[in-house]
Scaffold this active site. Structure first.
Site, short mmCIF file in Angstrom:
data_model
loop_
_atom_site.label_atom_id
_atom_site.label_comp_id
_atom_site.label_asym_id
_atom_site.label_seq_id
_atom_site.Cartn_x
_atom_site.Cartn_y
_atom_site.Cartn_z
CB CYS A 94 -0.85 -0.02 0.98
SG CYS A 94 -2.51 0.89 0.94
NE ARG A 128 -9.50 5.29 1.38
CZ ARG A 128 -7.96 5.82 1.33
NH1 ARG A 128 -7.83 6.96 0.94
NH2 ARG A 128 -7.06 5.01 1.68
CG HIS A 194 -5.10 -2.46 3.78
ND1 HIS A 194 -5.45 -1.23 3.88
CD2 HIS A 194 -5.58 -3.34 4.24
CE1 HIS A 194 -6.26 -1.26 4.58
NE2 HIS A 194 -6.47 -2.47 4.90
#
Lengths: 249, 450
Positions: A94, A128, A194
């Site tokens: 990430c 996002r 992540h």
């Protein structure tokens, strides 16, 4: 046999579950009787990078980014660049993955210069991407299927000198446009996966460990482990995502 | 018109037995978006927000209201978004929209607080703490803090009660003109707390690393920034001594505006010490009698998955809700004080109410459970993401032979019932809701909207 692992910036790059990757690397070595030493290298700390076999860099919050960048530009960038060219193994997740690239261009148009170890850059967007996702690693990176969770607004574009880590089977990946996910350059593995990427992707975890082990002990092979629980966690998410449309997480 | 539509919807949903807490508000807000502001206009509101401890703090405050004989209502069931809050205001209004009660005790989600505060114009706001929570929904902790700050800026008439030990929460005070009361804990709570990642290692004002004179847990404690001088503020209500930590309660000495009080908290666990002193600060802000508040703190019961007990026929099961690393680590701190053999149950879901990203379980120090091996008979694992939970426990060092995975709650409940040992259940929110309703049906208990 012994591997030295360096956890870079555990004080700021520790967003949700990143320590799970370190724990996974450690346990999977110990279960095979291989000694492992983990060195945490927080902001401001220094160490001789040549002693390490494997580096881990996790994801972080925007809040600490300035502190981090000033530490990188104070010398760590050059050490990381040298270690990468020396074919040390890196797993970068990430924010840590983005950081290995050339730069980050924010949605507002500001440019932050990063380490530049990998020929890639990231562009901020106003959307996002959040959700479970899945990709298949290229043959170069072990060809296993990886499941995980992505949560990023940056879109990463790979240059000519790096190859993708894998191909998106379900989800967004690097940029949502070219079906690539992550990057592979020399022994650097970068991904948006992540949190704890490794525990439920034991095939990928062992590929990373084998790469690090082979670099130090050319004839060493990792014996297999009983991965029953890991594989059921992996297969659960594969099955769940296969039932969904490929674009949603 | 909107008020009537909503009242009918509540009645219908109650009759259907669905515990309609949010849907009526949703319908009404569609019809009239400013309805909540209209209904709350003549109600004195206490708003409770923050990452952890909202529900328990609200229950203590509610008990203080009840014991004081005040006329109040509260959103009891964790329906803490704008729809649920609107529903409870509708329920406590007449058909023409006049309030039936003088006060409202409102638990409010952090992200919803900015809008809810604007509409209800609270008299008192309590911020319990700010920790990392559901990053897939809230983003990073500073975003949560910003949301809460906007809410408080929308509360010009409120007294603000802030956790002095939380560097994030305490920073709100310098951004607002309101009257502020600080509460906290002046001393360490645990002898051997779990090691955990700090959610706020760097100064919120200048980004330099904090020094601490002591820690209670997480990033809470006596923080001090050596660069800019930002530090834990002076407290008005704070714990000066931990007198006794028991399995079902805690006794502490508290300084309240300089007066020393011995207070029994009717729930165990260090995090409930914060909930109790936060509630006491609210009580002081409103002006209730201190003896009433002390008595409420000593007798309140929370239920609803917060140390809630069920009798499984000779042995007990306790449900302790877990939501995020900070909260779950505190539950483990508490559990490490257990001294009898116990069966643990972990139920992990990833619905939106739980947070869709379950990677937080890797930030919980489940290694503490492995350290308590002699007190752990078995660990049952269930929920949508049971396989991931089992992997986490394996890597924490739990012997795989102690792990049992249950694919459904019926078989899990049967296994718990067959046990003779006490059972401690740690479920995420939606798992708690499902499990609780099945256990209430099997072993008796309240419906959740009561």
């Amino acid at each position: 046999m012994k591997l030295n692992i360096c956890h870079l910036y555990p004080d700021v790059l520790n967003l949700y579950g990143d320590t799970g990757n370190i724990l996974c690397l450690k346990k999977r070595l110990e279960w095979r009787g291989i000694e492992v030493e983990i060195t945490k290298l927080p902001i401001g700390a220094s160490a001789d990078f040549t002693q390490f076999d494997l580096f881990f860099i996790g994801g972080g919050q925007d809040f600490e980014q300035e502190v981090l960048l000033s530490d990188l530009h104070n010398g760590k960038s050059n050490e990381i660049l040298a270690a990468v060219e020396d074919e040390k193994v890196f797993l970068c997740i990430c924010g840590g993955y983005q950081m290995m690239g050339q730069y980050y261009l924010t949605h507002a148009g500001e440019q932050y210069d990063f380490i530049g170890a990998l020929d890639m850059h990231t562009v901020g967007s106003d959307v996002r991407t959040i959700g479970n996702y899945m990709f298949k690693c290229t043959d170069l990176s072990g060809a296993s299927t990886v499941v995980g969770f992505e949560n990023h607004s940056g879109k990463t574009y790979l240059g000519k000198n790096v190859s993708p880590l894998g191909t998106i089977l379900n989800g967004f990946g690097n940029n949502g446009e070219d079906l690539t996910e992550g990057a592979r350059y020399k022994n650097v593995f970068g991904a948006y996966c992540h949190g704890p990427m490794l525990p439920k992707n034991p095939g990928f975890a062992d590929f990373i460990l084998q790469t690090a082990l082979s670099r130090r002990y050319p004839d060493a092979e990792l014996p297999p482990l009983d991965d029953g629980l890991e594989i059921s966690a992996h297969d659960y998410m594969v099955n769940r995502l296969e039932k969904q449309s490929p674009v949603s997480g | 018109m909107a008020v009537s539509a909503c009242r009918i919807a509540i009645k219908l949903l109650r009759l259907l037995g669905r515990g309609g807490t949010a849907i009526p508000g949703k319908i009404a807000l569609k019809i009239c978006p400013e309805l909540l502001g209209y209904l709350a206009k003549d109600v004195k509101c206490v708003l409770i927000t923050g990452t952890n401890g909202k529900t328990t703090s609200s229950r203590i405050i509610e008990e203080i209201f009840a014991k004081s004989g005040a006329s109040y209502f509260a959103n009891r069931s964790g329906a803490n978004l704008i729809n649920g809050i609107t529903s409870i205001f509708i329920e406590n209004s007449t058909l023409t929209g006049k309030p039936k009660k003088e006060y409202a005790v409102i638990e409010c989600d952090e992200a919803a607080s900015k809008e809810v505060c604007r509409l209800i114009n609270p008299s008192v706001v309590l911020v319990t703490n700010v920790f990392r929570d559901q990053l897939d929904r809230y983003g990073e902790v500073t975003h949560t803090l910003e949301n809460i700050l906007i809410g408080i800026k929308n509360s010009p008439n409120a007294v603000i009660c802030l956790n002095a030990d939380c560097s994030l929460t305490a920073s709100i005070a310098t951004e607002i003109p309101n009257k502020v009361m600080f509460f906290g804990v002046d001393v360490p709570i645990y002898n051997d707390p779990v090691s955990e990642v700090s959610d706020a290692p760097h100064c919120i004002k200048c980004k330099h690393e904090y020094d601490y004179s002591y820690h209670t847990f997480g990033h809470l404690g006596g923080f001090y920034c050596p660069n800019c001088g930002y530090k834990r503020p002076e407290t008005q209500v704070s714990v000066t001594e931990i007198l006794d930590t028991g399995i079902s309660s805690t006794t502490v000495r508290v300084s309240v505006f300089g007066d020393s009080e011995e207070i029994v908290i009717n729930l165990p666990g260090g995090y409930n010490i914060y909930n109790a002193v936060g509630a006491l600060a609210v009580s002081e802000a409103i002006g209730f009698k201190r003896e009433t508040a002390k008595s409420a703190i000593a007798t309140f019961s929370c239920g609803f998955g917060r140390m809630e007990q069920f009798d499984l026929g000779g042995h007990t099961a306790r449900i302790i809700l877990v939501k995020n690393p900070a909260g779950c680590n505190q539950v483990l701190n508490y559990l490490s004080s257990l001294s009898e053999k116990t069966v643990f149950v972990c139920c992990l879901n990833d619905n939106s109410a739980d947070g869709r990203d379950i990677s937080w379980i890797w930030d919980v120090n489940f290694e503490k459970l492995a350290d308590m091996d002699e007190f752990i008979d078995e660990i049952y694992v269930s929920g949508i993401r049971s396989a991931d939970m089992a992997v986490r426990l394996k890597y924490a060092g739990i012997n795989e032979s102690k792990l049992k995975i249950f694919d459904d709650y019926d078989s899990l409940i049967k296994a718990m019932e067959k046990q003779i040992l006490p059972v401690v259940i740690m479920p995420t929110y939606s798992a708690m809701m499902d499990l609780r309703s099945k256990m209430s049906a099997a072993f008796g208990g309240k419906e959740f909207w009561e």
